[in-house]
Design an enzyme around this catalytic site. Structure first.
Site, PDB file in Angstrom:
ATOM      1  CG  ASP A 157      -9.453   8.468  -4.243  1.00 35.19           C
ATOM      2  OD1 ASP A 157      -8.729   8.716  -3.476  1.00 35.19           O
ATOM      3  OD2 ASP A 157      -9.872   6.925  -4.501  1.00 35.19           O
TER       4      ASP A 157
ATOM      5  CD  GLU B  15      -8.041   7.245   1.637  1.00 36.40           C
ATOM      6  OE1 GLU B  15      -7.562   6.943   2.371  1.00 36.40           O
ATOM      7  OE2 GLU B  15      -8.711   7.558   1.707  1.00 36.40           O
TER       8      GLU B  15
END
Ligand code: BES
Ligand code: ZN
Length: 454
Positions: free
Chosen positions: A89, A154
């Site tokens: 991400d 994250e």
């Protein structure tokens, strides 16, 4: 061995093109409208991992974004098992107008690839994938047992990963974790990070009157939420940067004489540092050096202010509400939940009367110090030395990787932070990029890391 390194150089161009494909997927975890792109990115990775010959490739759905898992466990029970962790991400792209090329149209300039996620963390994840490919293509096997865990949350605090670790303890069992999501001290200087800060991200909402008011007719009698918020924020730190929240420093591990010496051993030029960010002077606690303040001291920063009239010209108005996004970077052994509670109590205590204050806890991460010895750290030192021709230094970084502490508490495995980014590569900023020389050296270093471990 030369076969392995020959394969890596012979395929360098293709590796770059594939990285560009990965970088073109806008996997922004915090934007709800990008959720389908985040899923597409997980699927892209999983088909890639299957194609290079990894086994048990799976995309695990979570309450948020999916987790990608793969492994290759045929090295035998006498060989160690290494869990590679990374994230696919990325952060949002704003302010978009400051990008030279669109953030999801990866472009190579001056030996660097520019795109959101290039250094943080897709480029660093992908270099591990490519070194595994090189091993499997040239040897048909890996020198150790390898598991990969690549998550999509994250950058928003890894909220669903803790439960996943608990639930899949067996599947994720390993002798050591390796993460490439940190920076090298500078280009040409390989680095192993042994400390990461934690994070506590709060938002303070201040509600005043039931509607915006005329600042002449009401100002002076009705409390102004923006003034109240400014008052609260001013109470959070003193003029030396010391945070005023009671108990805030209780669990901070003070630097030892040896720590001071280690920090001082890294060459740091304050003038260069100031020039790089174009400021006349630095801020922070006067009793610590800049590197110590970045790596080993906690902070409190306002990230955003919302409220009032921000249009062109002047409008006389007493706004009904205001809010501020405030983050605190934490150091070992502070705890993000404990700090959130102390912050909330203190903000309520210093809030002026006449407004209603609520405090929201967005997300957090606990800080870590990881061991500087152990077989995997030693293997990383040797591999980095061989790939870069230079002995790595040990550093502490100011950023956070929320899950790191849980690898030791839940999986009982030490973590090696062997990163290939540079702090000058604009992570989280416009024109994020990744140095392609470091991409290729990273593939080589990781390939040698697995060899050294085996
Ligand atoms: N890769 C960074 C962490 C990092 C940055 C390590 C610089 C070392 C040097 C990571 O992806 C990141 O940005 N994490 C967030 C976590 C947060 C959103 C919980 C961070 O630190 O802001
Ligand atoms: Zn990252």
């Amino acid at each position: 061995m030369s076969h392995l390194l020959d394969y890596i150089s012979a395929n360098a161009q293709r590796f770059e093109s594939e990285l560009m494909e990965l970088l073109a997927i806008p996997s922004i975890s915090t934007e709800p409208e990008n959720a389908p792109d985040v899923r597409r990115c997980a699927e892209w990775l999983s088909s890639h991992l299957t194609a290079i010959g990894l086994q048990n490739v799976k995309v695990f759905p979570t309450k948020g974004h999916p987790i990608v898992y793969a492994d290759w466990l045929d090295a035998g029970a006498d060989k160690p098992t290494i869990l590679f962790y990374g994230h696919y991400d990325v952060q949002p792209v704003d302010p978009l107008n400051l990008w030279t090329n669109p953030p999801f149209e990866p472009t190579v300039r001056d030996g660097k690839v520019f795109a959101r996620g290039a250094t943080d963390d897709k480029g660093q994840v992908f270099l591990h994938v490519k070194c595994l490919e090189a091993w499997l293509a040239t040897h048909g096997s890996l020198p150790v047992n390898v598991k990969l865990l690549i998550e999509g949350e994250e950058e928003i605090g890894s909220a669903n990963l803790e439960g996943f670790l608990e639930e899949h303890k067996q599947m994720l069992a390993c002798d050591s974790v390796v993460i490439s999501d940190t920076s090298m001290y500078r280009k040409g200087q390989p680095s192993i990070v042994y400390g990461l800060r934690g994070l506590c991200y709060m938002e303070v909402h201040v509600q005043g009157p039931n509607r915006d008011l005329h600042s002449g007719s009401f100002g002076g009698a009705v409390q102004n939420p923006l003034n109240a918020l400014a008052h609260i924020i001013a109470k959070l730190k003193d003029e030396n940067g010391r945070i005023q929240i009671p108990g805030f420093y209780d669990d901070v591990i003070e630097l030892t004489a040896e720590d001071h010496t280690q920090f001082a051993a890294l060459d740091f030029d304050e003038g260069d540092y100031k020039r790089a960010v174009d400021v006349d002077d630095l801020g922070g606690e006067p009793d610590y050096t800049p590197l110590e303040r970045l790596g080993a001291r906690p902070t409190l920063d306002v990230n955003g202010f919302i409220g009032g009239f921000t249009g062109t010209g002047a409008k006389t108005v007493l706004p009904a509400k205001a809010s501020a996004k405030i983050s605190m970077r934490l150091v070992a052994n502070q705890n993000t939940d404990d700090i959130a509670a102390k912050f909330t109590d203190y903000v309520q205590k210093v809030a002026p009367k006449g407004v209603r204050v609520t405090v929201e806890n967005h997300h957090g991460a606990n800080p870590v110090l990881v061991p500087r010895d152990g077989f995997a750290v030693q293997a990383a030192v040797r591999a980095l030395e061989r790939a870069f021709g230079k002995t790595p230094v040990f550093t502490r970084e100011g950023g956070s990787i929320p899950i790191t502490l849980l690898f030791s508490t839940i999986l009982n495995a030490p973590t090696v932070l062997m990163g290939f980014g540079l702090n000058s590569e604009n992570a989280h900023s416009p024109d994020e990029h990744f140095d392609l020389e470091n991409f290729h050296l990273g593939i080589k270093a990781s390939a040698l890391f697995y060899e050294e471990l085996g």
